[in-house]
Design a protein around this motif. Structure first.
Motif, PDB file in Angstrom:
ATOM      1  N   GLY A 150       0.813  -1.209   0.000  1.00  0.00           N
ATOM      2  CA  GLY A 150       0.000   0.000   0.000  1.00  0.00           C
ATOM      3  C   GLY A 150       0.846   1.257   0.000  1.00  0.00           C
ATOM      4  O   GLY A 150       0.531   2.242  -0.695  1.00  0.00           O
ATOM      5  N   LEU A 151       1.933   1.249   0.758  1.00  0.00           N
ATOM      6  CA  LEU A 151       2.844   2.394   0.775  1.00  0.00           C
ATOM      7  C   LEU A 151       3.526   2.567  -0.580  1.00  0.00           C
ATOM      8  O   LEU A 151       3.794   3.696  -1.013  1.00  0.00           O
ATOM      9  N   ARG A 152       3.790   1.466  -1.235  1.00  0.00           N
ATOM     10  CA  ARG A 152       4.347   1.531  -2.594  1.00  0.00           C
ATOM     11  C   ARG A 152       3.340   2.171  -3.536  1.00  0.00           C
ATOM     12  O   ARG A 152       3.699   3.020  -4.372  1.00  0.00           O
ATOM     13  N   ALA A 153       2.083   1.791  -3.421  1.00  0.00           N
ATOM     14  CA  ALA A 153       1.038   2.369  -4.281  1.00  0.00           C
ATOM     15  C   ALA A 153       0.889   3.867  -4.033  1.00  0.00           C
ATOM     16  O   ALA A 153       0.556   4.626  -4.956  1.00  0.00           O
ATOM     17  N   GLU A 154       1.157   4.306  -2.803  1.00  0.00           N
ATOM     18  CA  GLU A 154       1.073   5.735  -2.469  1.00  0.00           C
ATOM     19  C   GLU A 154       2.290   6.517  -2.970  1.00  0.00           C
ATOM     20  O   GLU A 154       2.288   7.748  -2.942  1.00  0.00           O
ATOM     21  N   GLY A 155       3.345   5.813  -3.367  1.00  0.00           N
ATOM     22  CA  GLY A 155       4.550   6.475  -3.833  1.00  0.00           C
ATOM     23  C   GLY A 155       5.601   6.708  -2.772  1.00  0.00           C
ATOM     24  O   GLY A 155       6.605   7.379  -3.018  1.00  0.00           O
ATOM     25  N   LEU A 156       5.408   6.140  -1.563  1.00  0.00           N
ATOM     26  CA  LEU A 156       6.393   6.307  -0.502  1.00  0.00           C
ATOM     27  C   LEU A 156       7.529   5.303  -0.608  1.00  0.00           C
ATOM     28  O   LEU A 156       8.593   5.490  -0.009  1.00  0.00           O
ATOM     29  N   ILE A 157       7.308   4.222  -1.329  1.00  0.00           N
ATOM     30  CA  ILE A 157       8.302   3.188  -1.541  1.00  0.00           C
ATOM     31  C   ILE A 157       8.373   2.879  -3.026  1.00  0.00           C
ATOM     32  O   ILE A 157       7.338   2.776  -3.690  1.00  0.00           O
ATOM     33  N   ARG A 158       9.576   2.713  -3.541  1.00  0.00           N
ATOM     34  CA  ARG A 158       9.733   2.401  -4.965  1.00  0.00           C
ATOM     35  C   ARG A 158       9.672   0.895  -5.227  1.00  0.00           C
ATOM     36  O   ARG A 158       8.946   0.445  -6.099  1.00  0.00           O
ATOM     37  N   HIS A 159      10.468   0.136  -4.465  1.00  0.00           N
ATOM     38  CA  HIS A 159      10.499  -1.320  -4.642  1.00  0.00           C
ATOM     39  C   HIS A 159      10.414  -2.015  -3.294  1.00  0.00           C
ATOM     40  O   HIS A 159      10.839  -1.469  -2.262  1.00  0.00           O
ATOM     41  N   LEU A 160       9.897  -3.248  -3.322  1.00  0.00           N
ATOM     42  CA  LEU A 160       9.695  -4.030  -2.116  1.00  0.00           C
ATOM     43  C   LEU A 160      10.595  -5.251  -2.101  1.00  0.00           C
ATOM     44  O   LEU A 160      10.904  -5.831  -3.148  1.00  0.00           O
ATOM     45  N   GLY A 161      10.995  -5.642  -0.892  1.00  0.00           N
ATOM     46  CA  GLY A 161      11.764  -6.861  -0.716  1.00  0.00           C
ATOM     47  C   GLY A 161      11.275  -7.615   0.499  1.00  0.00           C
ATOM     48  O   GLY A 161      10.455  -7.116   1.276  1.00  0.00           O
ATOM     49  N   VAL A 162      11.775  -8.816   0.674  1.00  0.00           N
ATOM     50  CA  VAL A 162      11.487  -9.620   1.860  1.00  0.00           C
ATOM     51  C   VAL A 162      12.800 -10.176   2.385  1.00  0.00           C
ATOM     52  O   VAL A 162      13.729 -10.445   1.619  1.00  0.00           O
ATOM     53  N   SER A 163      12.848 -10.362   3.693  1.00  0.00           N
ATOM     54  CA  SER A 163      14.085 -10.817   4.328  1.00  0.00           C
ATOM     55  C   SER A 163      13.792 -11.892   5.349  1.00  0.00           C
ATOM     56  O   SER A 163      12.808 -11.822   6.082  1.00  0.00           O
ATOM     57  N   ASN A 164      14.687 -12.895   5.387  1.00  0.00           N
ATOM     58  CA  ASN A 164      14.562 -14.037   6.291  1.00  0.00           C
ATOM     59  C   ASN A 164      13.287 -14.821   5.989  1.00  0.00           C
ATOM     60  O   ASN A 164      12.496 -15.120   6.886  1.00  0.00           O
ATOM     61  N   VAL A 165      13.118 -15.172   4.724  1.00  0.00           N
ATOM     62  CA  VAL A 165      11.906 -15.872   4.296  1.00  0.00           C
ATOM     63  C   VAL A 165      12.249 -17.193   3.635  1.00  0.00           C
ATOM     64  O   VAL A 165      13.368 -17.411   3.161  1.00  0.00           O
ATOM     65  N   ASP A 166      11.250 -18.079   3.603  1.00  0.00           N
ATOM     66  CA  ASP A 166      11.379 -19.319   2.842  1.00  0.00           C
ATOM     67  C   ASP A 166      10.558 -19.196   1.567  1.00  0.00           C
ATOM     68  O   ASP A 166       9.970 -18.130   1.276  1.00  0.00           O
ATOM     69  N   ALA A 177       2.335  -8.227  -4.443  1.00  0.00           N
ATOM     70  CA  ALA A 177       3.019  -7.150  -5.176  1.00  0.00           C
ATOM     71  C   ALA A 177       4.365  -7.671  -5.650  1.00  0.00           C
ATOM     72  O   ALA A 177       4.891  -8.653  -5.107  1.00  0.00           O
ATOM     73  N   PRO A 178       4.958  -7.028  -6.656  1.00  0.00           N
ATOM     74  CA  PRO A 178       6.270  -7.465  -7.139  1.00  0.00           C
ATOM     75  C   PRO A 178       7.334  -7.396  -6.045  1.00  0.00           C
ATOM     76  O   PRO A 178       7.377  -6.450  -5.259  1.00  0.00           O
TER      77      PRO A 178
END
Length: 282
Positions: A150-166, A177-178
């Motif tokens: 949602g923050l990405r859709a608002e323009g506050l974040i450009r790209h998303l990542g995940v950490s410590n995931v399987d 989301a991408p």
């Protein structure tokens, strides 16, 4: 090893050898706090050497020295090609060590704190960091990742990542989301690495000098032998071997000392032969 850059999210061209800001405040969790001016000098030197990917987090700091504040003081106004990645999710306990997890309702506030501390209007890359010090897996992440989407859709974040995931958690996130990057402990999860490679997702191991390559632990004696043969340090061989894993692998070795920084960056020019890699993976 001939590919030195990676297109993060398809539109941010970054050098595959970046810089991790975790050690700017202190070399170890219990070691002495470093001088803030030294951290500022390290950051400026990193950019001078061509580093344009800095990995940080609001909880990287001790004793009044905080990585995000150092980054803002050292590097603003930011260069157009500089990419700053941060992570949200962990909540520090009374001792300052991240020991809790933010709820979905708390994530916006954490992202806004990073925006203010870094002096940015938009964060280039934000990871949802899942879990504590234990391994990946075992919990759903969809609700929390949806907040960042949602923050990405608002323009506050450009790209998303995940950490410590399987793999299951990565699939959860990608259904919402991408995902531009996965940041996991440098380990032997070759199946997840292959999945990110096929999808064009960056794979960014943390603790890159303390993990393994090719599915097996790096043996100090073998690393030392390769390093001696090449006239390099063991740390340089380990960084170069990480970059050799995949064209989508990014290295973020961290330090609070300029001579270590220069040594790490020089590893980007180290060429490992098939014989070298075979010996390291044996």
């Amino acid at each position: 090893m001939t590919i030195k850059t990676f297109s993060l999210g398809g539109d941010l061209e970054i050098n595959r050898l970046g810089f991790g800001a975790m050690r700017l405040a202190a070399g170890t969790r219990t070691g002495p706090v470093r001088d803030a001016q030294t951290g500022i000098a390290v950051l400026r030197r990193a950019v001078e050497l061509g580093v344009n990917h800095i990995d940080t987090a609001a909880f990287y700091g001790r004793g009044g020295v905080w990585a995000n504040e150092l980054i803002r003081k050292a590097l603003t106004p930011y260069r157009d090609d500089l990419v700053i990645a941060t992570k949200v999710g962990p909540l520090p306990g009374p001792d300052g060590v991240p020991s809790g997890q933010a709820t979905a309702d708390q994530l916006r506030g954490l992202a806004e704190t990073d925006l203010r501390a870094l002096g940015l209007e938009r964060l280039d890359l934000v990871y949802l960091r899942v879990g504590g010090v234990t391994g990946a897996g075992g919990e759903a992440i969809a609700e929390r990742f949806a907040v960042l989407a949602g923050l990405r859709a608002e323009g506050l974040i450009r790209h998303l990542g995940v950490s410590n995931v399987d793999a299951v958690q990565l699939a959860e996130a990608r259904a919402i989301a991408p995902v531009a990057a996965v940041q996991n402990r440098h380990s032997d999860d070759l199946k997840l690495l292959a999945e990110t490679e096929d999808a064009g997702i960056a794979y960014v191991p943390y603790f890159p000098l303390g993990g393994g390559i090719g599915g097996s632990p790096i043996d100090a004696e073998r690393v030392g032998a390769v390093a001696a043969r090449l006239g390099a340090t063991a740390a340089q061989v380990m960084i170069a071997s990480l970059l050799a894993m995949s064209s989508t692998a990014l290295a973020i070795p961290g330090t609070g000392l300029i001579h270590h920084l220069e040594e790490n960056v020089a590893a980007g020019d180290l060429r490992l032969s098939e014989e070298d890699l075979s010996e390291l993976r044996r």
